[in-house]
Each structure stands twice: as structure tokens, then as C-alpha cells.
Design a protein around this motif. Sequence first.
Motif, PDB file in Angstrom:
ATOM      1  N   LEU A  67       0.855  -1.182   0.000  1.00 29.38           N
ATOM      2  CA  LEU A  67       0.000   0.000   0.000  1.00 29.38           C
ATOM      3  C   LEU A  67       0.893   1.235   0.000  1.00 29.38           C
ATOM      4  N   CYS A  68       0.474   2.256  -0.704  1.00 29.23           N
ATOM      5  CA  CYS A  68       1.152   3.547  -0.662  1.00 29.23           C
ATOM      6  C   CYS A  68       0.086   4.569  -0.262  1.00 29.23           C
ATOM      7  N   ILE A  69       0.288   5.213   0.887  1.00 26.85           N
ATOM      8  CA  ILE A  69      -0.718   6.140   1.422  1.00 26.85           C
ATOM      9  C   ILE A  69      -0.076   7.491   1.688  1.00 26.85           C
ATOM     10  N   GLU A  70      -0.754   8.547   1.233  1.00 27.47           N
ATOM     11  CA  GLU A  70      -0.303   9.912   1.486  1.00 27.47           C
ATOM     12  C   GLU A  70      -1.319  10.592   2.407  1.00 27.47           C
ATOM     13  N   PHE A  71      -0.890  10.879   3.635  1.00 28.79           N
ATOM     14  CA  PHE A  71      -1.732  11.519   4.648  1.00 28.79           C
ATOM     15  C   PHE A  71      -1.472  13.022   4.695  1.00 28.79           C
ATOM     16  N   GLN A  72      -2.356  13.732   5.368  1.00 27.83           N
ATOM     17  CA  GLN A  72      -2.101  15.120   5.767  1.00 27.83           C
ATOM     18  C   GLN A  72      -1.435  15.057   7.131  1.00 27.83           C
ATOM     19  N   ALA A  73      -0.257  15.652   7.261  1.00 25.63           N
ATOM     20  CA  ALA A  73       0.448  15.656   8.541  1.00 25.63           C
ATOM     21  C   ALA A  73      -0.455  16.261   9.614  1.00 25.63           C
ATOM     22  N   GLY A  74      -0.470  15.621  10.782  1.00 28.29           N
ATOM     23  CA  GLY A  74      -1.323  16.061  11.886  1.00 28.29           C
ATOM     24  C   GLY A  74      -2.683  15.397  11.896  1.00 28.29           C
ATOM     25  N   PHE A  75      -3.104  14.865  10.754  1.00 32.39           N
ATOM     26  CA  PHE A  75      -4.398  14.191  10.629  1.00 32.39           C
ATOM     27  C   PHE A  75      -4.172  12.744  10.210  1.00 32.39           C
ATOM     28  N   VAL A  76      -3.397  12.052  11.037  1.00 32.18           N
ATOM     29  CA  VAL A  76      -2.954  10.699  10.727  1.00 32.18           C
ATOM     30  C   VAL A  76      -3.060   9.857  11.999  1.00 32.18           C
ATOM     31  N   SER A  77      -3.163   8.552  11.829  1.00 31.77           N
ATOM     32  CA  SER A  77      -3.216   7.671  12.991  1.00 31.77           C
ATOM     33  C   SER A  77      -1.813   7.212  13.353  1.00 31.77           C
ATOM     34  N   GLU A  78      -1.678   6.639  14.520  1.00 35.95           N
ATOM     35  CA  GLU A  78      -0.399   6.055  14.914  1.00 35.95           C
ATOM     36  C   GLU A  78      -0.293   4.615  14.414  1.00 35.95           C
ATOM     37  N   ILE A  79      -1.456   3.943  14.293  1.00 37.39           N
ATOM     38  CA  ILE A  79      -1.481   2.532  13.901  1.00 37.39           C
ATOM     39  C   ILE A  79      -2.432   2.347  12.721  1.00 37.39           C
ATOM     40  N   LEU A  80      -1.999   1.544  11.764  1.00 38.13           N
ATOM     41  CA  LEU A  80      -2.822   1.151  10.626  1.00 38.13           C
ATOM     42  C   LEU A  80      -2.982  -0.358  10.676  1.00 38.13           C
ATOM     43  N   ARG A  81      -4.228  -0.824  10.766  1.00 40.71           N
ATOM     44  CA  ARG A  81      -4.517  -2.265  10.699  1.00 40.71           C
ATOM     45  C   ARG A  81      -5.145  -2.544   9.338  1.00 40.71           C
TER      46      ARG A  81
ATOM     47  N   ILE B  40      -9.022  11.964  10.250  1.00 41.04           N
ATOM     48  CA  ILE B  40      -7.983  11.435   9.369  1.00 41.04           C
ATOM     49  C   ILE B  40      -8.156  12.097   8.003  1.00 41.04           C
ATOM     50  N   THR B  41      -7.033  12.468   7.380  1.00 39.95           N
ATOM     51  CA  THR B  41      -7.058  13.008   6.018  1.00 39.95           C
ATOM     52  C   THR B  41      -6.087  12.209   5.165  1.00 39.95           C
ATOM     53  N   VAL B  42      -6.611  11.624   4.076  1.00 38.04           N
ATOM     54  CA  VAL B  42      -5.802  10.851   3.134  1.00 38.04           C
ATOM     55  C   VAL B  42      -5.971  11.473   1.754  1.00 38.04           C
ATOM     56  N   TYR B  43      -4.844  11.856   1.158  1.00 37.18           N
ATOM     57  CA  TYR B  43      -4.873  12.420  -0.192  1.00 37.18           C
ATOM     58  C   TYR B  43      -4.842  11.341  -1.262  1.00 37.18           C
TER      59      TYR B  43
END
Length: 156
Positions: free
Chosen positions: A68-82, A136-139
Motif C-alpha cells: 500500500l502507498c498512502i499519502e496523509f495530511q500531517a497532523g491528521f494521521v493515525s499512529e497505527i494502521l490495521r 484522518i485526512t488521506v490524499y
Amino acid sequence: MINDNLTLVSCPLKGSTAVASTILEKKVKLYGPQNVLKDSDKNCWNSDQGEKQFLVIKFGRTISVQKLCIEFQAGFVSEILRVYGKADDDNAQWKEIDEFDVEDSLQPQIFELEELVKCKELRLEFEECRDFYGRITVYRLQVWGNEQEEETVQNS
């Protein structure tokens, strides 16, 4: 085993769709989950407030997932991805595939599975959000893997 011959299997042109736990202010066009599958920096999925957010990618066919390749918005991200997969129809159970630590960064992050995983749907759960309100923000979300050939039954 890592496969170097991967293709983008989450492309909307191949029938992939996305659904989400929540959408910020219910503004689907601006913040809907389908935006993460588009190759554009102008659109994103932005969740509303909540303790645990998720995205489900429905491929509309059986594929094998490798990374997976994921681009988040910094500050609007989780610590863990399941990451969970579902191999069969809607009645099938979700099977946990992997768990990853997520960086608080705007840079695209690559999450590589140890082996190819066959599924028709992929569920990404974002836990322990860094945003105070749990947003959460994912671009961009790209799922890389292989298409599965349809099995044909021959009459004897």
C-alpha cells in the motif's frame, strides 16, 4: 516473498470503489472516500470526528495485494494502521492481514506485506488518531499487487 512485477489494482477505471466510516460535514464531493483513488492532489478523504476511522476498498474482483502507498495530511494521521482482507462475498469475515506504525508526515508512506494476499475487499483501520478530534485526512491511496486470472471450468 516480494514481487517486483506489481500493478496498480486500486484504479477506479478497473472497477475499484471506496467507502468510509465518516465524511467531514457529509461533503461527499469534496471529502468523499472515492477521492483517495484518484491521482490528484486537489481531492482527499477527510473523516469527521470519531474514535476509530476506516476505509474499505472494494475491487470488484479478486486481486493479490502486496503493498500500500498512502499519502496523509500531517497532523491528521493515525499512529497505527490495521489492514484486513475479505476474500469472498459480503458474508465473509474480515481477516487481519497486518499492522503498521504510521509516521506523522505528508510524504507518501509505503506499507509492504510479507506476502501476496488474495482478496476482493481491503479494510484499513486507523487507530489512535493524532488529531485531537480523531480526524484522518488521506490524499492518495494506492494498492499494488496482481490481478487474479479467472478460473475456467472445462466440461469433460
